[in-house]
Design an enzyme around this catalytic site. Structure first.
Site, PDB file in Angstrom:
ATOM      1  N   SER A  82       0.839  -1.188   0.000  1.00 10.29           N
ATOM      2  CA  SER A  82       0.000   0.000   0.000  1.00 10.29           C
ATOM      3  C   SER A  82       0.885   1.252   0.000  1.00 10.29           C
ATOM      4  CB  SER A  82      -0.961  -0.036   1.190  1.00 10.29           C
ATOM      5  OG  SER A  82      -1.958   0.938   1.063  1.00 10.29           O
ATOM      6  N   HIS A 138      -7.681  -5.106  -1.478  1.00 12.82           N
ATOM      7  CA  HIS A 138      -6.455  -4.467  -1.015  1.00 12.82           C
ATOM      8  C   HIS A 138      -5.689  -5.334  -0.016  1.00 12.82           C
ATOM      9  CE1 HIS A 138      -3.878  -0.998  -0.796  1.00 12.82           C
ATOM     10  NE2 HIS A 138      -3.942  -0.980   0.512  1.00 12.82           N
TER      11      HIS A 138
END
Length: 709
Positions: free
Chosen positions: A564, A682
């Site tokens: 991320s 994610h």
């Protein structure tokens, strides 16, 4: 033309991948692993600056051409990764580490304990409950059986205060989108509620259990995805009524960079509303639900953050206002004006206040001291009682408990110590272990140490090192360095299942606490965000230089990894210092700093990263943007980029565009790989089997790339 073109592209890519694998098997240079990806002459003028974007076409996930390209890239990557030496053994090792019994900290409601548990051999965590500590365990919700396709995953969950019902968000796919449901705990039956738009929902029950407050996001496809957060509302749902008639407690802000969420304590009287602008400031309001006066302002952010807990007729206010490392105030709930606040716990210049809760008639304060946890118990007046005895330097969760119950719970782990759940008496300080994770590991050969180094501007930065006790300082160690460096996220010494296979292969692991994190309070965070983002990159580069300079490794044996915002970090330092790294793994990365607010949750990050539509900030973002920094002919290290096909937080376009740019710059070398996890968001693969395969691919890639001379 496009329909006819797609199969040809896919066939060409697959054929080239097969040829490359054949070349590698024959020990000849795999110079043509992929044909050149189509480049276009797209140039945007942003703030008077011309910004080339040759892979703009890879942004369109709905395009058959893009889908074919992505599948072919993934196929090529997996074809290479699955043939790497030791990969099959790594898969087996990770399965043994992931498919074990593991239990979360229990939430106690109505005398019942609720907790998430992964059972040995299971694929996903499930939700369980029991009557009291010694009651029989009962399964409440198994995400593997929630939907017929088995893809559902557990989101946020909250039992009512009497323990009879549970509000839970369930994610039908790999992304963050969720639907809110209500379960009857005794029977396990679903209620009639099925509330879509629960991506950000954190249900807060009223004291009587007749309803809950939650955050709602419209699912209207006519609203551009990047603008949806600005439409978020705070709502109240009364059980047995249609969600379409839910009361709007706080209307939308119309600003996608502003978040709203609420908190309601066990007595159900004072509803606390947070209105946050990014990760550095928020306003706080309070509403007395026994009256009808609406929300009253407690504090306006103006560059500061506030956390509020209601206790009786008072508010406990944690803030970094005038205290970058945090302090605690007491305020009147009925008259919360700033002038009436009284300081309970002053700022500790040596530790950062992370969390405050009321348990057992005391305050439980969680601090970070040099990035490691410290739990302090005080009276309600702030007078010190004790510091909780933790086993070693590590990471403790906030204490979970009730204001009037002596029993509290927390989880503790460290790099070499798997998570353990402890029960403690607030009154006596007695600590007993309630649950532990039994893993097939041996921590005895390894040692954890904290070292300090200087960044480019002279800032002193800490770093944790995990290594064999007898590791030599002759440059021969494979070292894997990681960091996060943003959003105030702290990198603490917590257990990671991925760590042991790396250590067992003779590797060394390093975690750098770079600026942009929250380890040393808001000043540390601010020093690595926005216009100061380069400091986080400089700190990470300096960590790598320290590891080399200290004799632990050499650049050819130094790998880096991040996810991320950490994926942005690793991609950026790869382009800025390609000579320093032997291999790079970038997972779910943000790489296009110019167009990021247009997709996924990108617009919500503008307060943290900067606004590319502001000419004053564009130059900074361009200088930081990994995608725009890729230069043809540069000797970039081997690169593995991972993304989830359904990632609706960081759009996979960032991974696609960056890989295409690096492959072009390196003449499509076979060591620039894009691995795409189908059905994943994610967080990556949800099921243990898929997660084990992904981790094995990463480790096999790193071990092969860092083989060294």
């Amino acid at each position: 033309m496009r329909r006819a073109f797609v199969p040809v592209v896919l066939a060409a890519l697959t054929s080239a991948c097969a040829l490359a694998e054949g070349a590698r098997a024959a020990d000849t240079p795999p110079a043509a692993a992929w044909p050149a990806t189509r480049r276009v002459d797209t140039v945007d003028t942003v703030g008077g600056v011309a910004v080339p974007d040759p892979y703009r076409w890879l942004e369109d996930a709905a395009s058959p051409e893009v889908q074919a390209w992505s599948r072919a890239q993934d196929a090529c990557a997996r074809a290479r990764l699955t043939t790497l030496a030791g990969r099959d053994a790594l898969v087996a090792r990770f399965r043994a580490l992931y498919r074990v019994d593991a239990t979360s900290v229990p939430v106690v409601r109505g005398g019942r304990l609720f907790y998430v548990r992964t059972k040995e051999g299971g694929e996903k965590p499930a939700l369980y409950w029991r009557e009291g500590r010694d009651g029989a365990e009962r399964l409440l919700l198994d995400p593997e059986t929630w939907l017929a396709d088995g893809r559902a995953s557990l989101g946020r969950w909250a039992p009512s205060w009497d323990g009879k019902r549970l509000a839970v968000t369930m994610r039908p796919g790999g992304g963050d989108e969720a639907v809110l449901h209500v379960l009857d705990v005794d029977s396990g039956a679903r209620g009639p509620e099925a509330i879509p738009g629960a991506r950000y929902a954190e249900p807060d029950w009223t004291a009587d259990g007749e309803g809950f407050f939650y955050e709602w996001l419209p699912v209207d496809p006519a609203i551009p995805e990047a603008l949806r957060p600005g439409y978020a509302e705070v709502r109240y749902h009364a059980l047995g009524t249609s969600p379409a008639r839910d009361e709007v407690v706080r209307a939308r802000t119309g600003d996608a960079t502003v978040f709203q969420n609420v908190w309601l304590g066990p007595d159900g009287r004072y509803l606390v509303l947070y209105v946050a602008r990014g990760w550095s400031e928020n306003d706080v309001y309070v509403r007395d639900l026994r009256g009808d006066a609406g929300f009253r302002l407690v504090a306006r952010g103006d560059g500061h953050r506030y956390g509020v807990t209601a206790h009786g007729e008072e508010l406990l206010v944690w803030t970094n206002e005038g205290a970058p490392r945090g302090r605690l105030f007491r305020a009147s709930a009925s008259a919360p004006d700033r002038a009436g606040w009284r300081e309970l716990v002053p700022e500790d210049p040596e530790a950062t206040l992370q969390d405050v809760s009321v348990v057992g008639g005391h305050l439980a304060l969680v601090y970070l001291r040099d990035a490691a946890s410290e739990v302090r118990i005080t009276t309600l007046g702030g007078a010190p009682v004790r510091t909780l005895a933790l086993p070693i330097v590590g990471t403790a969760t906030p204490l979970g408990g009730l204001p009037d119950s002596d029993e509290a719970w927390f989880q503790f782990s460290s790099f070499t110590r798997p998570p353990e759940v402890y029960r403690t008496s607030v009154a006596t300080g007695e600590v007993t272990r309630w649950a532990r994770v039994d893993l097939p590991i041996d921590p005895a050969p390894y040692v954890v140490e904290q070292v300090w180094y200087r960044s480019q501007d002279g800032t002193r930065v800490p770093m944790f090192l995990v290594r064999r006790r007898d590791a030599p300082r002759d440059g021969s160690n494979r070292v894997l360095l990681t960091a996060y460096g943003g959003f105030g996220v702290s990198m603490t010494p917590a257990f990671r299942s991925t760590l042991y296979p790396w250590l067992e292969a003779g590797g060394m692991y390093a975690v750098a606490n770079v600026r942009g994190g929250g380890e040393y309070g808001e000043a540390w965070h601010a020093a690595g965000r926005g216009a100061n983002k380069q400091n986080a990159f400089d700190d990470f580069v300096a960590a790598g230089e320290h590891l080399v300079g200290a004799g632990w490794t050499t650049p050819s044996r130094l790998g880096i990894t991040g996810t991320s915002n950490g994926g942005l970090l690793t991609a950026a330092v790869m382009t800025q210092r390609p000579d320093l790294w032997g291999a790079v793994v970038s997972a779910m990365p943000l790489t296009d700093m110019v167009r990021y607010p247009r997709t996924g949750a990108g617009r919500t990050w503008v307060p943290e990263l900067g606004d590319p539509d502001d000419p004053r900030q564009l130059a900074t973002l361009l200088a930081l943007s990994p995608y725009h920094a890729v230069r043809a002919g540069t000797a970039y290290p081997p690169l593995l980029v991972l993304t989830g096909a359904d990632d609706d937080r960081v759009d996979p376009l960032h991974a696609r565009k960056f890989v295409a740019a690096v492959q072009h710059a390196t003449a499509a070398r076979a060591d620039t790989l894009l691995r795409v996890e189908a059905g994943a968001g994610h967080g990556g693969a949800q099921a243990a089997t898929e997660a084990a395969a992904a981790s094995a691919d990463v480790h096999a890639f790193l071990l092969a790339a860092l083989e060294g001379p």
